[in-house]
Motif scaffolding. Structure first.
Motif, PDB file in Angstrom:
ATOM      1  N   LEU A 137     115.810  78.639  68.129  1.00 55.78           N
ATOM      2  CA  LEU A 137     114.351  78.622  67.554  1.00 55.78           C
ATOM      3  C   LEU A 137     113.638  77.281  67.790  1.00 55.78           C
ATOM      4  N   ASN A 138     114.308  76.207  67.482  1.00 57.66           N
ATOM      5  CA  ASN A 138     113.623  75.026  68.052  1.00 57.66           C
ATOM      6  C   ASN A 138     113.456  74.633  69.086  1.00 57.66           C
ATOM      7  N   SER A 139     113.939  75.104  70.178  1.00 60.00           N
ATOM      8  CA  SER A 139     113.903  74.727  71.455  1.00 60.00           C
ATOM      9  C   SER A 139     112.485  75.751  72.058  1.00 60.00           C
ATOM     10  N   PHE A 140     111.901  76.524  71.388  1.00 59.23           N
ATOM     11  CA  PHE A 140     110.921  77.135  71.876  1.00 59.23           C
ATOM     12  C   PHE A 140     110.870  77.829  73.141  1.00 59.23           C
ATOM     13  N   GLY A 141     112.048  78.086  73.570  1.00 62.18           N
ATOM     14  CA  GLY A 141     112.050  78.834  74.808  1.00 62.18           C
ATOM     15  C   GLY A 141     111.485  80.383  74.683  1.00 62.18           C
ATOM     16  N   TRP A 142     111.417  80.943  73.502  1.00 69.87           N
ATOM     17  CA  TRP A 142     110.625  82.201  73.202  1.00 69.87           C
ATOM     18  C   TRP A 142     109.245  82.184  73.228  1.00 69.87           C
TER      19      TRP A 142
END
Length: 540
Positions: free
Chosen positions: A73-78
């Protein structure tokens, strides 16, 4: 120090005056996952959780949440999933989530500012800036750049020491992206960019072996690192800059070895914590590498071997386990092999997908979870309680020969020497048409001497893919295997008991599948033991 309120004040209070949108993200998102985000659900590593901005339960550091889910979630790859989901409101949702993160997480925390998570987030934000800014309000760009610049300052500090393995590539990539993004703001960023590029060039020169295998010896990391270096190359090209020669050379070495690790179905072999992976993404990574070089037959430095004949493919691990610092998720699978027939997997290792239960992640590292031999239910390389490897299977030797289309491998390791005075030697022979794989597993004392601790039990395991249906035949002297295509294979063994046992397959992301394993069981007397076996394709 980092947790003190004053630390956050040192990250800067003035945003850079200019921002350059580095090469937009070219990788495809998952529209289905994007649609879930639009309605406030984030799915990752087999976990689904609510992500609603401005709620009373902000998701970024949610108590009790799966740590891997929080990292994703905190990596923002989404962001790419939202971008590609086809919903008109997706960009607005993305802007709200970026703003929510920047508003709630502006202070350093060990979870949301974790080094590799921070690096992945910086790259994702930069590559989606144009898309986000088009949906944001008049002040969004200023808020965005301010939050991004603060994260860059901390990442530069965090990257001064301790970088290793895949994380080092991800962190240096993020610093390069950030410096390129702020390059027009002053000479400081030019100097920083030169330093990061030099560090990455120096690092990959030794991290990617001469044969093209990454130090972790893991196929899934092979793909991630290649993809990261392709992103660096694209980012530099977008700024009309040439990548260092060492990065270009690393890409050229990595791509053929990624092909090496692919089975006939296009997925990856399951060594050292790998899973099959996304075949479409693997295709795309290889296409963008620009490399047309085919898979080699062997990786001399890393020890992997590949035998291909007819429609059969055998990939064997004939190398020493990864060294200290690279072994956090490495497996004790020395001399294990996998085999596929055309586009179907036959013999496999158990594998492990991201997000699998913790106990499974540990068990799948054991020698018994691999298609190789185990002595006295003991791992060939010790896996410590803190996850590193000790007493590695060393002196891993391999000899290879070919004659009129037939291929031989002769491999050995001494992982059982200190405990039992036993050397495990494995010989493999593949026929020219690929329809016959012969093997011999030998358990002897070193240099032909007697075994130090005799009467140990050995088990030679052949883990079967879940799609393979196996039955005992010939009064328990053989096992018949049927693949989904209807093709059949038979395994026979001499001088040893043969049986079927339950197994489990975790090579597909998010799935635990029941499977079977063929086991050859025997004892090792003082003079040693040998077991011969044959995997033969059945005609008709």
């Amino acid at each position: 120090m980092l947790g003190l309120p004053l630390y956050s004040l040192t990250l800067g209070h003035r945003p850079p005056k200019s921002f350059f949108a580095v090469a937009p993200d070219p990788w495809p998102g998952d529209p289905a996952l994007g649609q879930r985000l639009v309605v406030g659900e984030f799915a990752a590593v087999g976990v689904v959780g609510a992500v609603v901005p401005a709620s009373d339960d902000p998701p970024w550091q949610r108590l009790g949440a799966n740590p891997l889910w929080l990292d994703a979630l905190n990596s923002f790859g989404w962001l790419r999933d939202l971008r590609d989901c086809g919903d008109a409101s997706s960009a607005a949702v993305a802007v709200r989530l970026v703003d929510d993160w920047a508003d709630r997480q502006w202070r350093w925390s060990p979870d949301t500012w974790k080094r590799e998570v921070l690096a992945r987030r910086i790259v994702a934000w930069i590559r989606h800036f144009d898309w986000l800014a088009a949906a944001g309000d008049a002040d969004f760009s200023g808020r965005f750049v301010f939050a991004l610049a603060r994260q860059r300052v901390h990442l530069r500090r965090a990257a001064r020491t301790g970088l290793a393995g895949q994380e080092a590539v991800a962190v240096l990539k993020a610093l390069i992206f950030a410096d390129l993004a702020f390059l027009r703001d002053g000479k400081h960023y030019e100097k920083s960019l030169a330093q990061s590029l030099a560090r990455l060039a120096k690092f990959v020169k030794r991290y990617v072996a001469h044969d093209g295998v990454v130090a972790e010896r893991a196929p899934h990391i092979q793909m991630v690192v290649l993809r990261d270096l392709l992103d660096v190359r694209a980012a530099l090209a977008s700024a009309d800059r040439r990548p260092p020669a060492e990065i270009v050379a690393a890409i050229d070495r990595l791509a053929p070895m990624l092909r090496f690790f692919r089975h006939g179905d296009g997925g990856l072999a399951l060594f050292n914590g790998s899973w099959e992976g996304d075949r479409t993404l693997i295709d795309l990574v290889l296409a963008r590498s620009g490399s047309n070089e085919g898979a080699p037959a062997m990786a001399l430095q890393s020890g992997f071997q590949r035998m291909a004949a007819g429609t059969s493919l055998v990939i064997a691990d004939a190398g020493s386990p990864p060294g200290r610092g690279m072994d956090g998720s490495a497996h004790a699978g020395t001399l294990s092999f996998e085999m596929s027939a055309a586009h179907e997997r036959l013999v496999v290792n158990c594998g492990i997908y991201p997000g699998a239960p913790r106990e499974w992640r540990q068990f799948m590292r054991y020698t018994a979870a691999h298609s190789t031999a185990v002595v006295d239910d003991t791992n060939s390389t010790e896996i410590t309680d803190h996850g590193a490897l000790e007493y590695r299977a060393g002196n891993v030797l391999v000899d290879r020969a070919e004659d009129q289309g037939a291929q031989w491998l002769d491999m050995s390791h001494d992982g059982y020497r200190s405990l039992f005075g036993i050397i495990h030697r494995r010989r493999l022979w593949l026929s020219p048409d690929g329809g016959d794989l012969r093997g011999e597993d030998l358990f002897t004392g070193p240099e032909g001497r007697p075994v130090t601790v005799p009467d140990r039990r050995f088990i030679v395991r052949f883990h079967l893919h879940p799609s393979v249906k196996a039955t005992l035949a010939q009064s328990g002297q053989a096992v018949l295997m049927r693949l989904p295509s209807g093709r059949g294979w038979r395994l026979r063994a001499a001088g040893v008991g043969i049986g079927l046992a339950e197994s489990i397959y975790l090579g597909e992301e998010g799935r635990q599948r029941r499977s079977e394993q063929i086991v050859l069981v025997g004892q090792i007397p003082i003079e040693g033991a040998a077991v011969k076996w044959a995997l033969t394709r059945m005609e008709g």
